[in-house]
Motif scaffolding. Structure first.
Motif: not given
Lengths: 293, 291
Positions: A218-226
């Motif tokens: 959980g340190f890197y949050t993936n903010l790419e569109p789903v």
């Protein structure tokens, strides 16, 4: 586009199994459980005029000489080992306060989270100052209950790579009594989304991660569109969960999946209409009975 | 308004969903949630309605009282609005917490109804300059899940439709003083014409798109919103901008057009439902609050 307006109707929960009125051990507040003075009173009971009376609405449980009443609708009472999904409400000196639908905010100690990179060392003053970079107010986390303080507050830990800060997805808040206790609460549903059924009633729906990337915890949050198809699956699951909760069906991966399958004929936004909800829940309960029976 | 906390990742998810016209619950950007309307729920009022819009529940009660007309308009009655944000809705409204929101809602309602055509005020006059009907519209917020303005305006329209004002006639007694007599028959009453009563549409700007009927989570992702009150012909009686963010003039125009379109489409099903409810008469099954 037109709004769907209608007159209200009295909602009856769909129930295919034995009617609740036949069960003899359900009580409401004020019901006398027994007049025998030989019993010890547990939670949910009190003594009134030498009679043991219930103070909450629920079922009576008897263990030898101890009688207690377990309420049907209550705040989350955590046990050690429960998986919970919570929202961070405060960032304090060496800990975070997390809201988990219990009587008191739960606590996540700084020493109970993994450091980035998986280092093992004592937490320093610098770690304390960078707490906010990891978890801020409003963030969602999945964690496991490590212990229960004497006042009832839960102490949690995210010491495994499967727990940690949650990324993009949808949170559904339901009653804790509806979540069935199972071996695992993390499921990758075959319909194309993943679900975390927190014991505290918070259910987290999220798109299945492509590859099991080096679980950063959980340190890197993936903010790419789903993608749109994933979104539709998640929205449908969310509405199915609300439909099941409205009819008080126990939630676990199989019941959620059956409900999803029964709802494919309807449009996602129609699932929340009362008659569609009834139909879907009825089909789900039939399938579940067939499975077990 | 009640607020919920949303994490950054959830905001991004909601934003992208709205951009693709698929919201979290599967609705499009201009779809409303499920609405349930029931009138005549409070027995000691002259008209009442309860509206449930998704998880938002609003109760409106209207009481008609005889009062003195305003000096500038002696042959008209008037409406008084009061919005009470009950602590039932959210703990934030406890004590005086809901006062600010309540006054904001009431002021907007005054603005919305401040024109000659929404309600026929002349029909509320009893004797010019001396007596007129004052309609006290009380709004109670029972549950709050976003989109309060829309729910309140629909409830007010339904309650006004349901309002029965007793017929009076004025007689002069010996000294020449006017006496007001209420008719003995409880069913002898006057109804209001609610064709022109506007409905409020709230449009929230989320990302680059505007959304109708937002839930609390979606509201947390928006910084500005526009409320428009629209009548059944598409006439706009009031617009107001809420929120701390800014809206550029082009998007205001777009939002107004969308609001007019959505608002116009609200009236027809509402009136149809109200008339259907009335035609059920005594056979209607009253659900009330424990349904």
């Amino acid at each position: 586009m037109a709004a769907d307006m209608r007159l209200p109707t009295i909602q009856k929960p769909v129930s295919l199994s034995v009617s609740a009125f036949d069960r003899k051990d359900l009580v409401v507040p004020g019901d006398v459980i027994t007049s025998d003075t030989g019993f010890m009173r547990g939670h949910g009971t009190y003594v009134d005029d030498d009679k043991l009376t219930a103070s909450v609405a629920g079922e009576v449980q008897r263990v030898d000489k101890l009688i207690c009443v377990r309420p049907l609708k209550t705040r989350f009472n955590g046990e050690v080992g429960d998986v919970v999904v919570g929202r961070v409400t405060e960032v304090q000196q060496k800990r975070w306060k997390v809201e988990t639908n219990s009587r008191l905010d739960s606590i996540l100690l700084l020493s109970s989270v993994n450091l980035p990179g998986g280092e093992l060392r004592r937490r320093s003053a610098e770690d304390e100052l960078t707490m906010r970079e990891y978890l801020q107010e409003g963030d969602l986390i999945s964690a496991e209950v490590q212990s229960v303080f004497s006042d009832g507050a839960l102490s949690m830990h995210t010491r495994s790579l499967k727990y940690g800060k949650l990324g993009q997805g949808v949170l559904v808040q339901l009653s804790p009594s509806l979540i069935k206790r199972q071996k695992t609460h993390f499921h990758n549903l075959p319909c194309g989304a993943s679900i975390i059924l927190g014991n505290n009633g918070f259910v987290w729906l999220y798109p299945t991660p492509e590859q099991q990337e080096e679980e950063a915890g959980g340190f890197y949050t993936n903010l790419e569109p789903v993608g749109l198809s994933d979104r539709e699956v998640i929205s449908r699951l969310r509405n199915c969960l609300l439909a099941l909760a409205a009819h008080k069906v126990l939630l676990y991966d199989t019941s959620v999946l059956y409900c999803y399958e029964s709802s494919v004929h309807h449009q996602v936004k129609d699932i929340l209409k009362p008659e569609v909800m009834e139909e879907i829940v009825m089909l789900t309960q039939q399938k579940l009975l067939e499975q077990e029976g | 308004m009640a607020t919920v906390k949303v994490s950054e990742a959830e905001k991004v998810y909601i934003l992208h969903g709205i951009r693709d016209d698929l919201r979290v619950d599967g609705r499009g950007c201009e779809d409303y949630r499920h609405v349930e309307i029931e009138t005549d729920v409070v027995s000691n009022t002259d008209g009442s309605a309860k509206v449930t819009l998704g998880d938002t529940a609003v109760l409106v009660g209207i009481k008609a009282d005889i009062g003195k007309p305003r000096p500038m308009v002696p042959n008209e009655g008037y409406l008084e609005f009061f919005v009470d944000c009950s602590a039932n809705a959210t703990p934030e409204f406890e004590g005086r917490g809901g006062e600010e929101l309540g006054t904001e809602l009431s002021n907007t309602l005054y603005k919305v109804f401040n024109n000659k055509h929404s309600v026929d005020l002349k029909s509320l006059c009893i004797s010019a300059g001396e007596h007129c009907w004052v309609l006290y519209v009380d709004v109670l917020l029972l549950q709050c899940d976003g989109n309060l303005y829309d729910a309140i305006s629909v409830a007010i329209k339904a309650a006004l439709f349901n309002t029965k004002i007793p017929k009076v006639h004025i007689s002069a007694d010996e000294e020449g003083a006017k006496e007001i007599e209420l008719s003995d028959d409880p069913y002898d009453c006057m109804r209001l014409d609610v064709e022109n009563v506007p409905c409020i549409v709230t449009l929230c700007k989320v990302g680059h798109r505007h959304v109708v009927d937002v839930t609390l989570q979606e509201k947390a992702c928006s910084v500005a919103s526009l409320i428009i009150s629209v009548t059944h012909t598409g006439t706009v009686t009031c617009t107001r901008k809420l929120g701390g963010g800014s809206l550029d003039p082009e998007s205001i125009f777009e939002m107004t057009e969308a609001g007019k379109r959505v608002g116009k489409a609200l009236h027809a099903p509402l009136m149809k439902l109200l008339r259907q409810e009335e035609s059920l008469g005594k056979t209607r099954q009253k659900v009330g609050f424990l349904g």
